[in-house]
Design a protein around this motif. Sequence first.
Motif, PDB file in Angstrom:
ATOM      1  N   HIS A  56       1.143   4.396  -2.945  1.00  0.00           N
ATOM      2  CA  HIS A  56       1.325   5.821  -2.670  1.00  0.00           C
ATOM      3  C   HIS A  56       2.527   6.416  -2.933  1.00  0.00           C
ATOM      4  CE1 HIS A  56      -2.661   5.374  -0.960  1.00  0.00           C
ATOM      5  NE2 HIS A  56      -2.322   4.807   0.258  1.00  0.00           N
TER       6      HIS A  56
ATOM      7  N   ILE B 145       0.808  -1.226   0.081  1.00  0.00           N
ATOM      8  CA  ILE B 145      -0.159  -0.090   0.135  1.00  0.00           C
ATOM      9  C   ILE B 145       1.061   1.087   0.077  1.00  0.00           C
ATOM     10  CG2 ILE B 145      -1.624   1.268   1.233  1.00  0.00           C
ATOM     11  CD1 ILE B 145      -2.870  -1.265   2.478  1.00  0.00           C
ATOM     12  N   ASP B 146       1.965   1.240   0.776  1.00  0.00           N
ATOM     13  CA  ASP B 146       2.820   2.366   0.940  1.00  0.00           C
ATOM     14  C   ASP B 146       3.349   2.521  -0.448  1.00  0.00           C
ATOM     15  OD1 ASP B 146       2.334   3.150   3.575  1.00  0.00           O
ATOM     16  OD2 ASP B 146       3.818   1.599   4.242  1.00  0.00           O
TER      17      ASP B 146
ATOM     18  N   ALA C 200      -7.548   4.693  -0.948  1.00  0.00           N
ATOM     19  CA  ALA C 200      -7.113   5.760  -1.974  1.00  0.00           C
ATOM     20  C   ALA C 200      -6.126   4.799  -2.751  1.00  0.00           C
ATOM     21  CB  ALA C 200      -6.039   6.434  -0.934  1.00  0.00           C
TER      22      ALA C 200
ATOM     23  N   ALA D 205      -8.821   5.502   9.271  1.00  0.00           N
ATOM     24  CA  ALA D 205      -7.398   5.759   8.529  1.00  0.00           C
ATOM     25  C   ALA D 205      -6.927   4.810   7.596  1.00  0.00           C
ATOM     26  CB  ALA D 205      -6.501   6.555   9.488  1.00  0.00           C
TER      27      ALA D 205
ATOM     28  N   SER E  94      -6.421   4.768   3.433  1.00  0.00           N
ATOM     29  CA  SER E  94      -5.220   4.543   2.747  1.00  0.00           C
ATOM     30  C   SER E  94      -5.459   3.139   1.920  1.00  0.00           C
ATOM     31  CB  SER E  94      -4.183   4.162   3.790  1.00  0.00           C
ATOM     32  OG  SER E  94      -2.841   4.094   3.207  1.00  0.00           O
TER      33      SER E  94
ATOM     34  N   SER F 100      -8.332  11.709   8.397  1.00  0.00           N
ATOM     35  CA  SER F 100      -7.204  11.658   7.465  1.00  0.00           C
ATOM     36  C   SER F 100      -6.819  10.131   7.266  1.00  0.00           C
ATOM     37  CB  SER F 100      -6.401  12.747   7.837  1.00  0.00           C
ATOM     38  OG  SER F 100      -5.388  12.735   6.701  1.00  0.00           O
ATOM     39  N   ALA F 101      -6.244   9.944   6.213  1.00  0.00           N
ATOM     40  CA  ALA F 101      -5.282   8.610   6.116  1.00  0.00           C
ATOM     41  C   ALA F 101      -3.949   9.031   6.529  1.00  0.00           C
ATOM     42  CB  ALA F 101      -5.461   8.202   4.762  1.00  0.00           C
ATOM     43  N   GLU F 102      -3.608  10.267   6.549  1.00  0.00           N
ATOM     44  CA  GLU F 102      -2.347  10.667   7.106  1.00  0.00           C
ATOM     45  C   GLU F 102      -1.869   9.762   8.231  1.00  0.00           C
ATOM     46  OE1 GLU F 102       1.357  12.760   6.186  1.00  0.00           O
ATOM     47  OE2 GLU F 102      -0.535  12.959   5.172  1.00  0.00           O
TER      48      GLU F 102
ATOM     49  N   HIS G 142     -13.471   9.823   0.836  1.00  0.00           N
ATOM     50  CA  HIS G 142     -12.607  10.807   1.448  1.00  0.00           C
ATOM     51  C   HIS G 142     -12.992  12.046   1.561  1.00  0.00           C
ATOM     52  CE1 HIS G 142      -9.433   7.771   0.290  1.00  0.00           C
ATOM     53  NE2 HIS G 142      -8.570   8.485   0.798  1.00  0.00           N
TER      54      HIS G 142
ATOM     55  N   LEU H  79      -1.338   0.587   9.297  1.00  0.00           N
ATOM     56  CA  LEU H  79      -2.006  -0.415   8.400  1.00  0.00           C
ATOM     57  C   LEU H  79      -2.147  -1.619   9.277  1.00  0.00           C
ATOM     58  CD1 LEU H  79      -0.181   0.675   5.106  1.00  0.00           C
ATOM     59  CD2 LEU H  79      -2.543   1.378   6.114  1.00  0.00           C
TER      60      LEU H  79
ATOM     61  N   ALA I 144      -1.546   6.382   8.912  1.00  0.00           N
ATOM     62  CA  ALA I 144      -2.394   5.403   9.239  1.00  0.00           C
ATOM     63  C   ALA I 144      -1.635   4.222   9.569  1.00  0.00           C
ATOM     64  CB  ALA I 144      -3.224   5.206   7.866  1.00  0.00           C
TER      65      ALA I 144
END
Length: 575
Positions: A107, A103-104, A553, A546, A550, A471-473, A462, A477, A475
């Motif tokens: 992004h 996931i990271d 997104a 969150a 993520s 926010s997903a900031e 979102h 996981l 997050a």
Amino acid sequence: MTLFTRYTAHVDAALDALTAAGTLPAGLDRRNVTVEPPRDATHGDLATNAAMVLAKPAGTNPRQLAEALAGELRTLDEVAAVTVAGPGFINMTLHDDVWRREIDAIHAAGADYGRSDAGAGVRVNIEYVSANPTGPMHMGHCRGAVVGDALASLLQFAGNTVIREYYVNDAGGQVDVLARSAHLRYREALGHKVGAIPEGLYPGDYLVAVGQALAQEFGDRYVAAPEDEWLALFRNRAVAAMLALIKDDLALLGIHHDVFSSEAELQAAKKPEAAEAVLRARDLVYDGVLEAPKGETPEDWEPVELPLFRSTQFGDDQDRPIRKSNGSWTYFGADMAYHYQKAEGADQLIDIWGADHAGTVKRIQAAVAALTEGKTRFDVKLVQMVRLLRGGEPVKMSKRAGNFVTLADVVREVGKDVVRFTMLTRRSDAQMDFDFAKVVEASKENPVFYVQYAHARVHSLHRRAAEAGISAEGADLSRLDTQELALVKLAAQFPRVVETAAAAREPHRIVFYLYDLAAEFHAQWNVGNDKPERRFLVPDDHGVTAARLSLAAAIGRIIRNGLSIMGVEAVTEMH
């Protein structure tokens, strides 16, 4: 490096270790070794056929080799379990953190996630559309246009250097007919009564404007003049006008070519003569007589000596004439030279043709093989016709066009994105129905809607989360469980799908994948209808929300990347 290429490298390193230990002989051909998702997801996350492929040339038992290879793979930190199935398939299960890190990775890569260097900058010339410049684009051209343009984008995304080319057939009899049709409209614009359009001329109203422009430029100078005084002039003016019309129509679909090659210019530059000289020097053109037509021979048939290309040496059914008895070039002779010209500026060639051209594939492939001495890869993608329907009933022809449905009318009615996506929902060589009612239907059965709806849902999620102050900031996981990570595993296949679709020259694979990804996303979304704790937005648990934001997104990003390859905009709202 994608997750799949990373594990291909791990398998390769494990095979190196077995070779160093003497378990495997050196020098084995590993090109057919693959790492891919297993057919049954319950078997694990990754599977390799290495033992099955290498056992026979290594002179060993595949099951025995698989056990040895599995032992090496179990030493990898990211691998939770390795099992050997059947006669020697190896399945690997990865730790959950591998998927959370993916996931990271999605992004971090953003619009470049899935982009590949597999094409290694190889120059690929893709010729598509190439409709005769005798009128506006119609829906008979649409599917090939979309397939060619999507394939060009796919190959670029996979690392190739791509040349988009359109071949303008402006040297044949059809453009003389165009010139005569324009002359009729020219006379009409000057007030002459022309009556019904004679049989054999183009009847469409689109030539009215051409006639008016000619009347304004030349007055009545050519009204009564003999044809040889105006034919070439009117032909050039009419072809230019039709090309402008065609470019405008293609622009409605978001299609723009890099090169427009003229058949007339090709012949003026003596390219066919150059191609013939090359082939004669290699004893691949000779002067001979064609066999009589099969079946009953026409009374007026006479054997005529013609220059023939030895296409049978390259798999064709018979040798082919490159000139006619009057010395002019056959269509094949000119086309052969055109492909020779393309090959001078590209490493590989791809032609997108209508299925009605299937009979000419072998001879052009033979010509390219002969002219490039087999060094230039040449593929022909055949595209089947599209049947236009409205509520299941055939669509009537366009009066303005004369005898066909214009592409512009279809795009203006349902939109560019609907047309492009729909044209890629089936293999290009399969028949297709385009029903105006169904392609705009808001249902799971309409792939265009279903994929776009998934992206719109992500955007809506979102927006609502931001309104709730979530926010997903940053997050965590680790809050994602096995069910949610199953969606990540499907998302992580996108780079591999890009590479395999590009290698197969099949852009529809991207659409199939996007539909599957959207279906899995919608399925997880719908679980929340009955179980509030499974919703993506859980207002009283910011941590899990969150993490799911993520994840959502990342799915939205992949859908955007995939749609971008297809030339389709990812919408944020459904209307």
